[in-house]
Design a protein around this motif. Structure first.
Motif, PDB file in Angstrom:
ATOM      1  N   LYS A  36      -8.957  -4.818  -0.347  1.00  0.00           N
ATOM      2  CA  LYS A  36     -10.073  -5.607   0.191  1.00  0.00           C
ATOM      3  C   LYS A  36      -9.782  -7.104   0.161  1.00  0.00           C
ATOM      4  N   ALA A  41      -7.950  -6.294   5.558  1.00  0.00           N
ATOM      5  CA  ALA A  41      -9.019  -5.538   4.895  1.00  0.00           C
ATOM      6  C   ALA A  41     -10.061  -5.001   5.871  1.00  0.00           C
ATOM      7  N   SER A  42     -10.403  -5.776   6.880  1.00  0.00           N
ATOM      8  CA  SER A  42     -11.446  -5.348   7.817  1.00  0.00           C
ATOM      9  C   SER A  42     -11.037  -4.128   8.627  1.00  0.00           C
ATOM     10  N   GLU A  46     -13.802   2.073   4.208  1.00  0.00           N
ATOM     11  CA  GLU A  46     -14.500   1.676   2.980  1.00  0.00           C
ATOM     12  C   GLU A  46     -13.871   2.331   1.753  1.00  0.00           C
ATOM     13  N   GLN A  49     -10.866   0.268   0.429  1.00  0.00           N
ATOM     14  CA  GLN A  49     -11.026  -1.153   0.135  1.00  0.00           C
ATOM     15  C   GLN A  49     -10.702  -1.513  -1.320  1.00  0.00           C
ATOM     16  N   ASN A  50     -11.128  -0.691  -2.258  1.00  0.00           N
ATOM     17  CA  ASN A  50     -10.963  -1.022  -3.676  1.00  0.00           C
ATOM     18  C   ASN A  50      -9.669  -0.482  -4.285  1.00  0.00           C
TER      19      ASN A  50
END
Length: 145
Positions: A36, A41-42, A46, A49-50
């Motif tokens: 992220k 990242a975009s 989801e 992301q982490n």
């Protein structure tokens, strides 16, 4: 001085693995970077992301254990890894010229890999799989001692 360190790839459990290694070897993480926090990242789901893009645990003077969560090919990553062959050797070079020389030598007769180029984290970086199937990551950072 040329430094070579192991770089481990995991299928989503890098953080768990490195917390285990930290409990065994001690010390503190030198770097913890999540997907992220990167420039792409975009474009990631989801769920990714982490995950860890890069983590580094010093193991004494000049030695570093590093790793990443391998994203699937569809996410723009290397694809899931096979445990036991989930590593690269990283070469920290003293100059761009040295990095270029090692990259050219290791990639002789090979296709694929990543060319040497300036990366967003500040390193001049590239990677290659040599003719024996060993993955190498080559970097130079003028700000590192």
């Amino acid at each position: 001085m040329l430094v070579v360190n192991p770089y481990l790839n995991f299928n989503g459990n890098t953080e768990e693995a490195f917390n285990f290694y930290k409990s065994v070897f001690g010390g503190e993480f030198a770097v913890v970077m999540r997907f992220k926090d990167g420039p792409e990242a975009s474009k990631l789901a989801e769920k990714d992301q982490n995950k860890l893009m890069h983590i580094a645990l010093p193991l004494g003077p000049g030695n570093m254990l590093m790793g990443t969560d391998a994203l699937g090919v569809e996410e723009g990553g290397m694809g899931l890894v096979t445990m036991g062959t989930n590593f690269s050797l990283t070469i920290s070079c003293e100059s761009k010229e040295e990095a270029d020389r090692f990259h050219a030598g290791l990639s002789a007769g090979q296709e694929g890999g990543g060319p040497m180029r300036e990366e967003f984290w500040g390193d001049y970086f590239g990677w290659v799989k040599d003719k024996f199937g060993i993955s190498w990551m080559i970097s130079f950072n003028p700000n590192r001692p």
